[in-house]
Design an enzyme around this catalytic site. Sequence first.
Site, PDB file in Angstrom:
ATOM      1  N   GLN A  26       5.106   9.799   8.298  1.00  0.00           N
ATOM      2  CA  GLN A  26       4.272   8.353   7.952  1.00  0.00           C
ATOM      3  C   GLN A  26       4.227   7.670   9.422  1.00  0.00           C
ATOM      4  O   GLN A  26       4.458   6.334   9.229  1.00  0.00           O
ATOM      5  CB  GLN A  26       5.312   7.770   6.994  1.00  0.00           C
ATOM      6  CG  GLN A  26       5.599   7.988   5.746  1.00  0.00           C
ATOM      7  CD  GLN A  26       6.663   7.584   5.061  1.00  0.00           C
ATOM      8  OE1 GLN A  26       8.030   7.871   5.224  1.00  0.00           O
ATOM      9  NE2 GLN A  26       6.538   6.836   3.797  1.00  0.00           N
ATOM     10  N   GLU A  44       8.232   5.932  -0.898  1.00  0.00           N
ATOM     11  CA  GLU A  44       9.311   5.851  -0.426  1.00  0.00           C
ATOM     12  C   GLU A  44      10.458   5.574  -1.668  1.00  0.00           C
ATOM     13  O   GLU A  44      11.602   5.922  -1.678  1.00  0.00           O
ATOM     14  CB  GLU A  44       9.468   4.801   0.792  1.00  0.00           C
ATOM     15  CG  GLU A  44       8.950   5.536   1.888  1.00  0.00           C
ATOM     16  CD  GLU A  44       9.658   4.799   3.208  1.00  0.00           C
ATOM     17  OE1 GLU A  44      10.435   4.032   3.110  1.00  0.00           O
ATOM     18  OE2 GLU A  44       8.986   4.956   4.499  1.00  0.00           O
ATOM     19  N   VAL A  91      10.192   3.838   8.598  1.00  0.00           N
ATOM     20  CA  VAL A  91       9.641   4.715   7.558  1.00  0.00           C
ATOM     21  C   VAL A  91      10.628   5.681   7.513  1.00  0.00           C
ATOM     22  O   VAL A  91      11.404   5.845   8.306  1.00  0.00           O
ATOM     23  CB  VAL A  91       8.064   5.293   7.820  1.00  0.00           C
ATOM     24  CG1 VAL A  91       7.053   4.357   8.005  1.00  0.00           C
ATOM     25  CG2 VAL A  91       8.113   5.981   9.323  1.00  0.00           C
ATOM     26  N   SER A  92      10.293   6.596   6.349  1.00  0.00           N
ATOM     27  CA  SER A  92      11.288   7.714   5.921  1.00  0.00           C
ATOM     28  C   SER A  92      11.262   8.790   6.687  1.00  0.00           C
ATOM     29  O   SER A  92      12.125   9.401   7.220  1.00  0.00           O
ATOM     30  CB  SER A  92      11.329   7.842   4.300  1.00  0.00           C
ATOM     31  OG  SER A  92      11.880   6.725   3.649  1.00  0.00           O
ATOM     32  N   THR A  93       9.967   9.293   6.896  1.00  0.00           N
ATOM     33  CA  THR A  93       9.748  10.530   7.487  1.00  0.00           C
ATOM     34  C   THR A  93       8.469  10.607   8.886  1.00  0.00           C
ATOM     35  O   THR A  93       7.870   9.442   8.904  1.00  0.00           O
ATOM     36  CB  THR A  93       9.094  11.501   6.431  1.00  0.00           C
ATOM     37  OG1 THR A  93       7.683  11.054   6.189  1.00  0.00           O
ATOM     38  CG2 THR A  93      10.061  11.855   5.290  1.00  0.00           C
TER      39      THR A  93
END
Length: 207
Positions: A72, A167, A67-69
């Site tokens: 999440q 995202e 996941v990006s961050t």
Amino acid sequence: MRNYKPKDFAELLGVSVKRLQRWDREGILKANRAPTDRRYYTYDQYLQFKGIHTEEDERQVVLYARVSTRNQKDDLQNQTAFLRQYCNAKGMIVGQCIEEYGSGLNYNRPKWNRLLDDVMEQKVKTIVITHKDRFIRFGYEWFEKFCMKFHTTIIVVNNESLSPQEELVQDIISILHVFSCRLYGLRKYKKQIERDEEIAEELQDGN
């Protein structure tokens, strides 16, 4: 398991389509036939042709979730749980589970790069992901072929719900930001050139 058109399979083997057709006629490497009579090949045929016996393959099955961050985190855990359930249902023994935070546009993700190193070192048999963009946002097909060169299969479970749409929006914004900065830089550079030309003309007139 993925099927290949003759052109794609020939590229994977590093031979011409004509040679592949000749091997089919001569029975060296027979093509499969779809109900529409179209020829196709399987990844198992590729392994057999390369002399790789899957029953003796002790390399790892690796789960990769991203996941990006860190906001999440729940999405990341859902990905991992889903992948484990999938492998259990298929009777696949998981050797390693990789969870990573980072943009799908980022090619410098530490764990992802170590995974690719393990692929090149012949340590990975299969990589299991929920969706293509969990592995890489753009250029997935290139990386899939790269892994296949080292006899590593990527299984895409294709669970769209585990591929957050926000995202994609963030990544598009990032791309637009990069190009905007470049365009701004070009405009600034152009103005500087025009200004320098004006100064040069003034100096010439003064002489």
